[in-house]
Design an enzyme around this catalytic site. Structure first.
Site, mmCIF file in Angstrom:
data_model
loop_
_atom_site.group_PDB
_atom_site.id
_atom_site.type_symbol
_atom_site.label_atom_id
_atom_site.label_comp_id
_atom_site.label_asym_id
_atom_site.label_seq_id
_atom_site.Cartn_x
_atom_site.Cartn_y
_atom_site.Cartn_z
ATOM 1 N N GLU A 147 14.521 -1.800 -1.842
ATOM 2 C CA GLU A 147 14.513 -0.704 -0.878
ATOM 3 C C GLU A 147 14.607 -1.193 0.560
ATOM 4 O OE1 GLU A 147 11.649 3.142 0.225
ATOM 5 O OE2 GLU A 147 10.884 1.490 -0.989
ATOM 6 N N GLU A 152 -5.391 8.412 -8.924
ATOM 7 C CA GLU A 152 -6.103 8.160 -7.669
ATOM 8 C C GLU A 152 -5.339 8.692 -6.463
ATOM 9 O OE1 GLU A 152 -7.784 4.531 -4.851
ATOM 10 O OE2 GLU A 152 -5.920 4.312 -5.973
ATOM 11 N N SER A 189 -14.725 -0.033 -3.016
ATOM 12 C CA SER A 189 -14.045 0.632 -4.126
ATOM 13 C C SER A 189 -14.023 -0.187 -5.407
ATOM 14 C CB SER A 189 -12.603 0.973 -3.730
ATOM 15 O OG SER A 189 -12.578 1.902 -2.668
ATOM 16 N N ASP A 223 -8.620 7.360 1.676
ATOM 17 C CA ASP A 223 -9.441 6.268 2.198
ATOM 18 C C ASP A 223 -8.786 5.598 3.400
ATOM 19 O OD1 ASP A 223 -11.651 4.144 1.733
ATOM 20 O OD2 ASP A 223 -9.821 2.951 1.586
#
Length: 529
Positions: A245, A338, A118, A343
């Site tokens: 988080e 994206e 990529s 992927d």
């Protein structure tokens, strides 16, 4: 703060030399002298002249959608799954981007690898120059890992050029914001994995070379992206800081810097958010800039999003927010969106998640189609590379795409029973050429394949041939399709990928083109020399 172009351009030149060299190397490699660049620009101009679009109005805005790993088989299978989820046979369905009027094929190889990664492919699309596997924003003279050569080999990206020309810009992804595809919009590095300083070798850190997270925050072109939404919080927080988080998780930065705080200081009035509720409270039509980091690592797969403790937006929601901001740009904008976890689903050998992510990606494209004017906005949808997913076996029309092959029972005959292989065992329509789904044991193992611990193993070692799938729920979201060759992670595929386009300059996207052609066609559409 958005400065006029006359003021914005000199800012990069006024930065201290060490900062320019360490954060965003000078673009010493003149792309115009690069053979790939020259061939790409010539091809784009030929395509423009061939279609007679040269005299037409230029695009004010460009949106580049990248479905990471979204090969043709993925598009076909996802459209069928989307249709079947809507109660239809599925084959006749079209995903949102498949309705666009112009199409092409893109040749994805890197300069050193037949089957690409990529980083090299995204660099081709954003700079107009094909390059090596694993590097970002540099030409093929830079060997992987050679940070000393990066300054001399760096080439400008379309996002940087947009910022220098006074356009607003945005990057949206479901992966980390520092992953190869989003980083290909703004980073210059000899190693795609240097997302944070902890992932860099000591020599690179000692030399002051900037990791990818720093390059995003310290972007010297214009005033940097107006919108950056995705995952990867850990690369922006110091190793001493607990994640907001997940308190059990800490940042990874060894330099002790909190890049989220630095981003806020650099962007007065801008908003930093890390969960869905905070994003939804923002008014994108008045907020000048937004940085959203919704997970310490990659954002959750859509199939798992409900389990996220902080709550995450969908790719479609992030796209809508980005457009709220960017559509206020006085000179136009460039946005890259994206669908990155397509992927990752494939690498895990898990077609369910890969196709589910593709459908979510198509939803994001639909948002852009509905909210932009085809008279002034060029939308380009493509993939960086393919995967080894196959669709085969003569299933009957409307057969569940994730299911067993049911249909062929002889010439001109259709059966309602699963079709057996030579050993008498059923098989699925979707399979992979390689990957974790190698035949052997059942797919109920709790330990996931390498790099994907959230997914179960499907098979482990051939001992008695293929498993009997007649009692296995092959449509489960955790099922891993069988593969012909056993690997810990399924690989990319090397075939061409599709390109779909709408708007000013879209007619240039036709035929079979080198991947770096996409940059040149977008630049031509914008009216850039």
């Amino acid at each position: 703060m958005h400065l006029p172009i006359a003021v914005r351009r000199p800012l990069a030149l006024l930065l201290p030399l060490a900062l320019v060299a360490g954060v965003l190397p000078a673009h010493a490699a003149d792309p115009h002298a690069n053979a790939w660049w020259q061939a790409g620009r010539a091809a784009a101009r030929h395509a423009r002249d061939e279609t007679g679009t040269g005299a037409k109005a230029h695009a004010r805005n460009v949106i580049l959608f990248v479905g990471d790993g979204m090969g043709i088989a993925t598009v076909t299978a996802a459209r069928i799954l989307a249709g079947q989820r809507a109660g239809k046979p599925g084959e006749e369905t079209r995903l949102s981007f498949e309705t666009l009027p112009f199409t092409a094929l893109s040749k994805t190889y890197n300069t050193d690898f037949q089957v690409p990664d990529s980083a090299g492919t995204m660099t081709a699309m954003t700079t107009g120059v094909k390059t090596r596997m694993g590097v970002l924003g540099v030409d093929e003279t830079v060997a992987r890992g050679d940070f000393a050569a990066t300054a001399a080999g760096s080439v400008p990206t379309i996002l940087e050029q947009a910022e220098d020309r006074g356009l607003w810009t945005g990057v949206v992804t479901t992966t980390t914001l520092t992953h190869a595809t989003p980083a290909g919009c703004y980073a210059h590095t000899p190693e795609r994995n240097w997302e944070g300083d902890a992932k860099m070798p000591e020599a690179a850190r000692a030399a002051g070379f900037a990791d990818i997270a720093r390059q995003l925050v310290e972007q010297p072109h214009g005033d940097g992206p107006e919108v950056a939404l995705g995952g990867g919080r850990a690369f922006f927080l110091p190793a001493t800081a607990s994640d907001p988080e997940r308190p059990e998780v800490t940042g990874t930065r060894l330099d002790g810097r909190d890049l989220t705080a630095e981003w806020q200081k650099r962007n007065p009035g801008g908003a930093y958010v890390w969960n869905l509720a905070q994003l939804e409270k923002l008014d994108g039509k008045t907020t000048p800039k937004i940085l959203g980091l919704f997970d310490p690592g990659h954002m959750q797969f859509a199939a798992d999003r409900a389990q996220d403790p902080g709550g995450e937006p969908t790719l479609a929601q992030m796209t809508a927010t980005a457009l709220d901001v960017l559509q206020r740009a006085p000179e136009g904008y460039f946005l890259m969106v994206e669908g990155g976890r397509i992927d990752h689903g494939h690498h895990a050998g898990n077609a369910y998640r890969a196709l589910d992510e593709t459908i979510g990606f198509a939803d994001a494209v639909q948002v852009a189609l509905e909210r932009t004017n085809p008279a002034d906005t060029l939308i380009v949808v493509t993939a960086d590379h393919s995967h080894t997913l196959t669709i085969s076996g003569y299933p009957k029309r409307g057969n569940p795409i994730l299911g067993l092959v049911v249909g062929a029972a002889g010439e001109d005959k259709v059966s309602d029973r699963p079709v057996p292989d030579l050993s008498g065992r059923p098989y699925t329509t979707l399979n992979y050429a390689n990957g974790p789904g190698y035949t052997g044991k059942s797919n109920a193992q709790p330990e996931g394949p390498k790099h994907f611990p959230h997914l179960p193993k499907s098979y482990e070692g051939i001992t008695q041939g293929r498993p009997d799938l007649s009692t296995v729920d092959v449509t489960s979201r955790d099922y891993l399709e069988e593969s012909a060759i056993g690997l810990g992670s399924e690989t990319h595929g090397g075939e061409d990928v599709g390109v779909w386009a709408r708007g000013p300059g879209a007619a240039a996207f036709h035929g079979t083109q080198e991947q770096n052609f996409l940059y040149h066609a977008m630049a031509e559409a914008l009216g850039w020399d």
